[in-house]
Structures are given as structure tokens and as C-alpha cells.
Design a protein around this motif. Sequence first.
Motif, PDB file in Angstrom:
ATOM      1  N   TYR A  39      -4.386  10.323  -0.929  1.00 47.99           N
ATOM      2  CA  TYR A  39      -4.349   9.170  -1.830  1.00 47.99           C
ATOM      3  C   TYR A  39      -4.056   7.894  -1.066  1.00 47.99           C
ATOM      4  CZ  TYR A  39       0.755   9.345  -1.531  1.00 47.99           C
ATOM      5  OH  TYR A  39       2.047   9.347  -1.075  1.00 47.99           O
ATOM      6  N   GLU A  40      -4.512   6.812  -1.658  1.00 50.54           N
ATOM      7  CA  GLU A  40      -4.214   5.475  -1.145  1.00 50.54           C
ATOM      8  C   GLU A  40      -4.281   4.508  -2.313  1.00 50.54           C
ATOM      9  OE1 GLU A  40      -6.245   4.248   2.392  1.00 50.54           O
ATOM     10  OE2 GLU A  40      -5.869   2.121   2.039  1.00 50.54           O
ATOM     11  N   ILE A  99       0.164   5.009   0.989  1.00 47.11           N
ATOM     12  CA  ILE A  99      -0.835   5.846   1.656  1.00 47.11           C
ATOM     13  C   ILE A  99      -0.223   7.207   1.949  1.00 47.11           C
ATOM     14  CG2 ILE A  99      -2.351   6.064   3.648  1.00 47.11           C
ATOM     15  CD1 ILE A  99      -2.167   3.000   3.957  1.00 47.11           C
ATOM     16  N   GLU A 115      -3.360   0.476  -3.610  1.00 45.24           N
ATOM     17  CA  GLU A 115      -3.162  -0.872  -3.086  1.00 45.24           C
ATOM     18  C   GLU A 115      -2.829  -1.810  -4.234  1.00 45.24           C
ATOM     19  OE1 GLU A 115      -6.683  -2.788  -1.399  1.00 45.24           O
ATOM     20  OE2 GLU A 115      -5.427  -3.446   0.271  1.00 45.24           O
ATOM     21  N   LYS A 156       0.828  -1.208   0.000  1.00 42.83           N
ATOM     22  CA  LYS A 156       0.000   0.000   0.000  1.00 42.83           C
ATOM     23  C   LYS A 156       0.863   1.258   0.000  1.00 42.83           C
ATOM     24  CE  LYS A 156      -4.020  -1.711   2.619  1.00 42.83           C
ATOM     25  NZ  LYS A 156      -3.593  -3.063   2.966  1.00 42.83           N
TER      26      LYS A 156
END
Length: 119
Positions: A104-105, A100, A107, A98
Amino acid sequence: QVQVVESGGGLVQPGESLRLSCAASGSRFSINVMGWYRQAPGKQRELVAVVTGDGSTNYADSVKGRFTISVGNARYTVYLQMNSLKPEDTAVYYCNAKSIGSGYEYEYWGQGTQVTVSS
């Protein structure tokens, strides 16, 4: 294009050990969380272990004391040492990464590696 590649699965007998490896590459943003999840047939995917950028770790209760997650010397590399394996550990194990940050994030998932514990 972000790539997450796992390796190290296989067939072992109860009580034996396995070590899974995962390497992530190609991310524009820093990857600050990496972890392992697993999915057994007919069950939902579940968290196994996770490590954050500051070294904090978290484990599922079912693997505490048996599994250890660690980071490698190479950037965005993580390992899962699995000891005292049980038949109920049988599953496809997925590496997760991830990124982060503020606003924003992202994955990313690997393709999975099969772990089978059987006598």
C-alpha cells in the motif's frame, strides 16, 4: 479522515526568512515520509524538501543551503525553515504526507500556503 494543515506563509522581501509548519493527523497507517512541494503560477508542482522516518532528507538543488526541513516533537509535524529567500521562491507551498508499506501507499496533501518574495 486524514488532515494535513500548513501554516506560516506570507509576504517577505528578498533575503528575508520564513518558517512553514505542517501537521498531519488521522492516518490509520504510520506516516513515514513528509515533505514540502511548491507550485508557482504556470509551472508544475515541484519537490522542495522531504524527510523520511529514519531522518534522511532530500532537497531540490535550487534550495540547498538555504532551506532546512526538520521534524517536530509532536508526531507527524514537519517544518521548513526558508532563509535567503529569492523572488523565484514565490509559490504556493504544499505539505505532503505519505504512508508507504507492504502492498500500500497513501498520499495526503495540505491546502497550501502562499509564499511571496517581493521588494
